[in-house]
Design a protein around this motif. Structure first.
Motif, PDB file in Angstrom:
ATOM      1  N   PRO A   1      41.929  41.340  28.549  1.00  0.00           N
ATOM      2  CA  PRO A   1      41.070  42.439  28.116  1.00  0.00           C
ATOM      3  C   PRO A   1      39.613  42.250  28.546  1.00  0.00           C
ATOM      4  O   PRO A   1      38.969  43.192  28.987  1.00  0.00           O
ATOM      5  N   LYS A   2      39.105  41.015  28.450  1.00  0.00           N
ATOM      6  CA  LYS A   2      37.691  40.793  28.813  1.00  0.00           C
ATOM      7  C   LYS A   2      37.450  41.084  30.290  1.00  0.00           C
ATOM      8  O   LYS A   2      36.430  41.652  30.658  1.00  0.00           O
ATOM      9  N   ALA A   3      38.389  40.673  31.138  1.00  0.00           N
ATOM     10  CA  ALA A   3      38.209  40.897  32.584  1.00  0.00           C
ATOM     11  C   ALA A   3      38.263  42.385  32.901  1.00  0.00           C
ATOM     12  O   ALA A   3      37.415  42.904  33.641  1.00  0.00           O
TER      13      ALA A   3
ATOM     14  N   ALA B   1      39.171  41.262  40.455  1.00  0.00           N
ATOM     15  CA  ALA B   1      39.401  39.823  40.686  1.00  0.00           C
ATOM     16  C   ALA B   1      38.111  39.039  40.445  1.00  0.00           C
ATOM     17  O   ALA B   1      38.130  37.958  39.841  1.00  0.00           O
ATOM     18  N   ASP B   2      36.972  39.583  40.887  1.00  0.00           N
ATOM     19  CA  ASP B   2      35.696  38.894  40.662  1.00  0.00           C
ATOM     20  C   ASP B   2      35.363  38.839  39.168  1.00  0.00           C
ATOM     21  O   ASP B   2      34.870  37.833  38.670  1.00  0.00           O
ATOM     22  N   CYS B   3      35.634  39.933  38.483  1.00  0.00           N
ATOM     23  CA  CYS B   3      35.381  39.936  37.037  1.00  0.00           C
ATOM     24  C   CYS B   3      36.243  38.884  36.345  1.00  0.00           C
ATOM     25  O   CYS B   3      35.782  38.188  35.437  1.00  0.00           O
ATOM     26  N   LEU B   4      37.472  38.761  36.797  1.00  0.00           N
ATOM     27  CA  LEU B   4      38.352  37.754  36.203  1.00  0.00           C
ATOM     28  C   LEU B   4      37.781  36.349  36.430  1.00  0.00           C
ATOM     29  O   LEU B   4      37.731  35.531  35.498  1.00  0.00           O
ATOM     30  N   ALA B   5      37.303  36.090  37.647  1.00  0.00           N
ATOM     31  CA  ALA B   5      36.734  34.764  37.946  1.00  0.00           C
ATOM     32  C   ALA B   5      35.522  34.500  37.050  1.00  0.00           C
ATOM     33  O   ALA B   5      35.351  33.388  36.533  1.00  0.00           O
ATOM     34  N   ILE B   6      34.709  35.528  36.835  1.00  0.00           N
ATOM     35  CA  ILE B   6      33.508  35.349  36.003  1.00  0.00           C
ATOM     36  C   ILE B   6      33.892  35.057  34.546  1.00  0.00           C
ATOM     37  O   ILE B   6      33.328  34.188  33.890  1.00  0.00           O
ATOM     38  N   VAL B   7      34.911  35.765  34.059  1.00  0.00           N
ATOM     39  CA  VAL B   7      35.335  35.538  32.668  1.00  0.00           C
ATOM     40  C   VAL B   7      35.925  34.130  32.522  1.00  0.00           C
ATOM     41  O   VAL B   7      35.646  33.414  31.551  1.00  0.00           O
ATOM     42  N   ILE B   8      36.704  33.719  33.504  1.00  0.00           N
ATOM     43  CA  ILE B   8      37.288  32.365  33.447  1.00  0.00           C
ATOM     44  C   ILE B   8      36.164  31.321  33.523  1.00  0.00           C
ATOM     45  O   ILE B   8      36.163  30.337  32.774  1.00  0.00           O
ATOM     46  N   ALA B   9      35.177  31.563  34.384  1.00  0.00           N
ATOM     47  CA  ALA B   9      34.050  30.628  34.504  1.00  0.00           C
ATOM     48  C   ALA B   9      33.311  30.513  33.172  1.00  0.00           C
ATOM     49  O   ALA B   9      32.952  29.418  32.729  1.00  0.00           O
ATOM     50  N   GLY B  10      33.102  31.672  32.540  1.00  0.00           N
ATOM     51  CA  GLY B  10      32.397  31.661  31.252  1.00  0.00           C
ATOM     52  C   GLY B  10      33.165  30.867  30.212  1.00  0.00           C
ATOM     53  O   GLY B  10      32.588  30.138  29.398  1.00  0.00           O
TER      54      GLY B  10
ATOM     55  N   PHE C   1      34.178  24.430  35.106  1.00  0.00           N
ATOM     56  CA  PHE C   1      34.450  25.321  36.239  1.00  0.00           C
ATOM     57  C   PHE C   1      33.659  24.807  37.448  1.00  0.00           C
ATOM     58  O   PHE C   1      32.608  25.314  37.802  1.00  0.00           O
ATOM     59  N   THR C   2      34.167  23.778  38.075  1.00  0.00           N
ATOM     60  CA  THR C   2      33.474  23.146  39.202  1.00  0.00           C
ATOM     61  C   THR C   2      33.622  24.000  40.455  1.00  0.00           C
ATOM     62  O   THR C   2      34.422  24.947  40.489  1.00  0.00           O
ATOM     63  N   SER C   3      32.898  23.630  41.491  1.00  0.00           N
ATOM     64  CA  SER C   3      33.004  24.394  42.740  1.00  0.00           C
ATOM     65  C   SER C   3      34.402  24.267  43.337  1.00  0.00           C
ATOM     66  O   SER C   3      34.908  25.206  43.957  1.00  0.00           O
ATOM     67  N   GLU C   4      35.055  23.116  43.153  1.00  0.00           N
ATOM     68  CA  GLU C   4      36.432  22.952  43.667  1.00  0.00           C
ATOM     69  C   GLU C   4      37.374  23.911  42.945  1.00  0.00           C
ATOM     70  O   GLU C   4      38.255  24.516  43.545  1.00  0.00           O
ATOM     71  N   ILE C   5      37.172  24.035  41.645  1.00  0.00           N
ATOM     72  CA  ILE C   5      38.017  24.946  40.870  1.00  0.00           C
ATOM     73  C   ILE C   5      37.742  26.382  41.293  1.00  0.00           C
ATOM     74  O   ILE C   5      38.658  27.174  41.505  1.00  0.00           O
TER      75      ILE C   5
END
Ligand code: HNI
Length: 147
Positions: free
Chosen positions: A26-28, A108-117, A123-127
């Motif tokens: 839902p957040k993404a 997809a970008d929103c999902l990455a941002i929510v996961i990073a948050g 949430f390292t650069s490798e991840i």
């Protein structure tokens, strides 16, 4: 065909196995609808999307966000054949829903941002690199049936 290193596979599997789909999905989707308001046009039958508060408290949007994450789950389980896994879903989004494929990347970008948050400093650069690669393959597969 996309090649995945063991490390990338492990990262993707571990991100998704520890993800709370009911929270992140839902957040993404909400973030996508708020940040890129033109994406709201596909959800005309979902009731009140009048502002950010309405979007975030809309139960139909929340349920759809969960559904999208479950859709991604299929790619996690079929990392070596994401293209075939999404053939049907790609046809649905192009021919029936007429979703502009540029929007896949936005979500997809929103999902990455929510996961990073959620992950914070973990949430390292490798991840991030593995996750961005994974979502790029998903976006590409979903866009396959467009012509
Ligand atoms: Ni999407 C339906 C997965 C991006 C608009 N979408 C689905 C379904 C899945 C799914 C799974 C349910 C299919 C079914 O019922 O058989 N969507 C995904 C995934 C992504 C994505 C994995 C990308 C990461 N969808 C998008 C985007 C939009 C979108 C970016 C619009 C901006 N999707 C829809 C709409 C539906 C949909 C609209 C139908 C909803 C409904 O209520 O029937």
């Amino acid at each position: 065909m996309v090649e995945w290193s063991d490390s990338e596979r492990n990262i993707i599997t571990s991100i998704f196995s520890s993800l709370d789909y009911d929270d992140i999905g839902p957040k993404a989707l909400c973030r996508c609808l708020i940040v890129y308001p033109w994406t709201q046009r596909y959800f005309g039958g979902y009731g009140n999307l009048y502002n950010a508060t309405a979007i975030k408290s809309n139960p139909l949007i929340a349920a759809h966000g969960v559904k999208v994450l479950h859709g991604l789950d299929r790619a996690v389980k079929n990392m070596d054949d994401i293209k075939a896994t999404y053939a049907e879903l790609s046809v649905l989004h192009s021919e029936k829903l007429h979703v502009d494929p540029d929007n896949f990347r936005l979500l997809a970008d929103c999902l990455a941002i929510v996961i990073a948050g959620k992950m914070g400093p973990a949430f390292t650069s490798e991840i991030q690199a593995a996750l961005q690669k994974f979502v790029a393959v998903v976006v590409n597969a979903l866009g396959r049936q467009y012509h």
